[in-house]
Design a protein around this motif. Structure first.
Motif, mmCIF file in Angstrom:
data_model
loop_
_atom_site.group_PDB
_atom_site.id
_atom_site.type_symbol
_atom_site.label_atom_id
_atom_site.label_comp_id
_atom_site.label_asym_id
_atom_site.label_seq_id
_atom_site.Cartn_x
_atom_site.Cartn_y
_atom_site.Cartn_z
ATOM 1 N N TRP A 1 0.823 -1.208 0.000
ATOM 2 C CA TRP A 1 0.000 0.000 0.000
ATOM 3 C C TRP A 1 0.861 1.265 0.000
ATOM 4 O O TRP A 1 0.630 2.191 -0.789
ATOM 5 C CB TRP A 1 -0.920 0.011 1.219
ATOM 6 N N VAL A 2 1.867 1.325 0.863
ATOM 7 C CA VAL A 2 2.714 2.520 0.943
ATOM 8 C C VAL A 2 3.460 2.731 -0.368
ATOM 9 O O VAL A 2 3.515 3.851 -0.903
ATOM 10 C CB VAL A 2 3.715 2.394 2.114
ATOM 11 N N TYR A 3 4.027 1.657 -0.913
ATOM 12 C CA TYR A 3 4.760 1.761 -2.173
ATOM 13 C C TYR A 3 3.842 2.212 -3.302
ATOM 14 O O TYR A 3 4.219 3.079 -4.105
ATOM 15 C CB TYR A 3 5.384 0.405 -2.514
ATOM 16 N N ASP A 4 2.640 1.643 -3.363
ATOM 17 C CA ASP A 4 1.696 2.003 -4.421
ATOM 18 C C ASP A 4 1.274 3.464 -4.333
ATOM 19 O O ASP A 4 1.110 4.146 -5.354
ATOM 20 C CB ASP A 4 0.464 1.096 -4.370
ATOM 21 N N ARG A 5 1.085 3.969 -3.121
ATOM 22 C CA ARG A 5 0.701 5.375 -2.967
ATOM 23 C C ARG A 5 1.847 6.303 -3.361
ATOM 24 O O ARG A 5 1.638 7.373 -3.899
ATOM 25 C CB ARG A 5 0.253 5.639 -1.540
ATOM 26 N N GLN A 6 3.072 5.879 -3.073
ATOM 27 C CA GLN A 6 4.228 6.662 -3.496
ATOM 28 C C GLN A 6 4.326 6.701 -5.016
ATOM 29 O O GLN A 6 4.654 7.742 -5.610
ATOM 30 C CB GLN A 6 5.508 6.073 -2.897
ATOM 31 N N LEU A 7 4.012 5.573 -5.642
ATOM 32 C CA LEU A 7 4.036 5.508 -7.104
ATOM 33 C C LEU A 7 2.914 6.350 -7.699
ATOM 34 O O LEU A 7 3.086 6.967 -8.758
ATOM 35 C CB LEU A 7 3.919 4.050 -7.559
ATOM 36 N N ASP A 8 1.768 6.394 -7.013
ATOM 37 C CA ASP A 8 0.674 7.292 -7.443
ATOM 38 C C ASP A 8 1.176 8.723 -7.552
ATOM 39 O O ASP A 8 0.946 9.415 -8.556
ATOM 40 C CB ASP A 8 -0.479 7.235 -6.426
ATOM 41 N N GLU A 9 1.845 9.161 -6.504
ATOM 42 C CA GLU A 9 2.331 10.535 -6.448
ATOM 43 C C GLU A 9 3.404 10.792 -7.501
ATOM 44 O O GLU A 9 3.420 11.856 -8.139
ATOM 45 C CB GLU A 9 2.884 10.813 -5.056
ATOM 46 N N GLU A 10 4.280 9.793 -7.703
ATOM 47 C CA GLU A 10 5.349 9.960 -8.678
ATOM 48 C C GLU A 10 4.789 10.039 -10.096
ATOM 49 O O GLU A 10 5.258 10.838 -10.915
ATOM 50 C CB GLU A 10 6.345 8.804 -8.562
ATOM 51 N N ILE A 11 3.775 9.219 -10.392
ATOM 52 C CA ILE A 11 3.146 9.245 -11.721
ATOM 53 C C ILE A 11 2.420 10.567 -11.949
ATOM 54 O O ILE A 11 2.473 11.151 -13.045
ATOM 55 C CB ILE A 11 2.192 8.049 -11.867
ATOM 56 N N GLU A 12 1.756 11.054 -10.926
ATOM 57 C CA GLU A 12 1.043 12.322 -11.036
ATOM 58 C C GLU A 12 2.006 13.474 -11.326
ATOM 59 O O GLU A 12 1.670 14.422 -12.042
ATOM 60 C CB GLU A 12 0.269 12.600 -9.752
ATOM 61 N N ASN A 13 3.203 13.400 -10.769
ATOM 62 C CA ASN A 13 4.195 14.461 -10.952
ATOM 63 C C ASN A 13 5.089 14.235 -12.177
ATOM 64 O O ASN A 13 6.005 15.026 -12.433
ATOM 65 C CB ASN A 13 5.080 14.580 -9.710
ATOM 66 N N THR A 14 4.827 13.152 -12.903
ATOM 67 C CA THR A 14 5.632 12.851 -14.092
ATOM 68 C C THR A 14 4.704 12.589 -15.277
ATOM 69 O O THR A 14 4.478 11.439 -15.677
ATOM 70 C CB THR A 14 6.533 11.616 -13.848
ATOM 71 N N PRO A 15 4.113 13.623 -15.850
ATOM 72 C CA PRO A 15 3.191 13.435 -16.978
ATOM 73 C C PRO A 15 3.908 12.897 -18.206
ATOM 74 O O PRO A 15 5.078 13.207 -18.451
ATOM 75 C CB PRO A 15 2.648 14.835 -17.212
ATOM 76 N N MET A 16 3.211 12.046 -18.946
ATOM 77 C CA MET A 16 3.768 11.492 -20.179
ATOM 78 C C MET A 16 3.748 12.550 -21.275
ATOM 79 O O MET A 16 2.961 13.501 -21.230
ATOM 80 C CB MET A 16 2.935 10.280 -20.609
ATOM 81 N N PRO A 17 4.594 12.427 -22.283
ATOM 82 C CA PRO A 17 4.545 13.345 -23.442
ATOM 83 C C PRO A 17 3.160 13.333 -24.081
ATOM 84 O O PRO A 17 2.412 12.351 -23.968
ATOM 85 C CB PRO A 17 5.604 12.762 -24.376
ATOM 86 N N ILE A 18 2.800 14.422 -24.751
ATOM 87 C CA ILE A 18 1.458 14.590 -25.299
ATOM 88 C C ILE A 18 1.039 13.417 -26.171
ATOM 89 O O ILE A 18 -0.105 12.947 -26.101
ATOM 90 C CB ILE A 18 1.383 15.907 -26.113
ATOM 91 N N GLU A 19 1.944 12.907 -26.986
ATOM 92 C CA GLU A 19 1.573 11.824 -27.919
ATOM 93 C C GLU A 19 1.243 10.509 -27.211
ATOM 94 O O GLU A 19 0.707 9.583 -27.829
ATOM 95 C CB GLU A 19 2.690 11.595 -28.947
#
Length: 269
Positions: A212-230
Motif C-alpha cells: 500500500w505505501v509503495y503504491d501510494r508513493q508511485l501514485d504521487e510519482e506518476i502524477e508528478n511525471t506526466p507522459m509526453p502529449i503523444e
C-alpha cells in the motif's frame, strides 16, 4: 516400538564418561554421540546430510551416488568407544547417551535440544520449533506454525515442492520454510535474499507483502511525471497479478495500475 522425544536414563547409563564432552560431539548439522550406517554403501557418517554431501559432492561416479534412507538405518557406531550396535538411545558398551533428543523412527540423535525437536506422526519425520507451536494441516501435508495457521492458504502437498529459489527439498530440509500470503513456500534464507530486490512470489507473482505505501508513493510519482502529449491518451491491456482481474488502463512508463485492487503488480497482455 517407536520412541521419540527425550528418554529417561536407566541406572546403567547414569555413569559419567570421563573426557567426553557430549556438547561438542557430532557435526555441523547435529551434536550427536553416534554415527549412522548407510544400508547401501555400509559406511558410517555422523548424519544423513554428511553422507549425502559426500556421496553427491565428492563421488564422481554417478552410479555410486545415492542418499541414505534414514528409516532403514540398522547400525550405529558410538563416537566415544566405536562400539557398533543397533540404533538405541545409549551405547550398550560405554553407556554414552547418543543425544538428549532421540528418535528411533528417524534415527535422529541430537544433544542440541534448543531446536525444540518433535516427531510429527502425520509428517512421518522430526520437526523443529516445539510441538505446541505447530498444527499439522492434512491438505498442505505439513506442520504449519500456529502464528499463521488461521490465515494460511492451503495448497495440496505444498511443502513437498522444491524451494523455487534454490531448488532444494523443503519437506526433509533442516532449513526453516516460510509460507507466503499466496500459500506457496520457500526457505527462510532464500526469502531474505529474494526480498532484497523482489516483492513477488516466484511462482504465482502475487505480492508477498503489503504494498500500500509503495503504491501510494508511485501514485504521487506518476502524477508528478506526466507522459509526453503523444502518449497521454494511450491505454494498455493488463492482468493484475494480485487480484487476477483484467482491464484496460492509462499507459505510463512507471507502471500500470489495476482499477480493481489499485495494485501496480500488473503485466501487459
Amino acid at each position: 516400538m517407536q520412541h521419540f522425544g527425550q528418554l529417561e536414563d536407566s541406572e546403567k547409563n547414569k555413569r559419567v564418561l570421563k573426557g567426553v564432552d557430549t556438547k561438542n560431539l557430532g557435526c555441523t548439522h547435529y551434536k550427536t554421540g553416534c554415527q549412522i550406517q548407510c544400508d547401501k554403501c555400509f559406511e558410517f557418517f555422523t548424519c544423513r546430510f554428511c553422507h549425502n554431501e559426500a556421496k553427491f559432492d565428492l563421488e564422481r561416479d554417478r552410479l555410486k551416488q545415492h542418499e541414505i534412507d534414514r528409516f532403514n538405518v540398522k547400525k550405529v557406531k558410538c563416537i566415544s568407544c566405536s562400539n557398533v550396535q543397533e540404533p538405541s538411545t545409549f551405547c550398550n558398551s560405554c553407556g554414552l547417551k547418543f543425544g538428549q533428543y532421540c528418535c528411533l523412527t528417524c534415527n535422529l540423535f541430537d544433544n542440541d535440544v534448543s531446536k525444540l525437536q518433535f516427531h510429527c506422526q502425520d509428517c512421518g519425520v522430526c520437526r523443529q520449533g516445539g510441538r505446541e507451536n505447530f498444527f499439522h494441516c492434512k491438505q498442505c501435508g505439513c506442520c504449519i506454525s500456529n502464528a499463521v495457521w488461521s490465515s494460511h492458504k492451503c495448497i495440496e502437498n505444498a511443502i513437498e515442492q522444491k524451494c523455487p529459489i534454490c531448488q532444494q527439498d523443503q519437506f526433509y530440509s533442516v532449513e526453516q520454510s516460510l509460507y507466503l500470503q499466496c500459500g506457496h513456500t520457500l526457505h527462510k534464507n532464500c526469502f531474505k535474499e529474494l526480498s532484497k530486490h523482489k516483492y513477488q512470489c516466484p511462482l504465482c507473482f502475487k505480492s508477498f507483502c503489503d504494498m500500500w505505501v509503495y503504491d501510494r508513493q508511485l501514485d504521487e510519482e506518476i502524477e508528478n511525471t506526466p507522459m509526453p502529449i503523444e502518449y497521454r491518451n494511450r491505454t494498455v491491456k493488463i492482468l493484475c497479478n494480485d487480484c487476477n482481474e483484467r482491464g484496460e488502463v492509462p499507459y505510463h512508463v512507471l507502471g500500470a495500475k489495476c482499477k480493481i485492487c489499485h495494485s501496480y503488480n500488473t503485466r501487459n497482455l
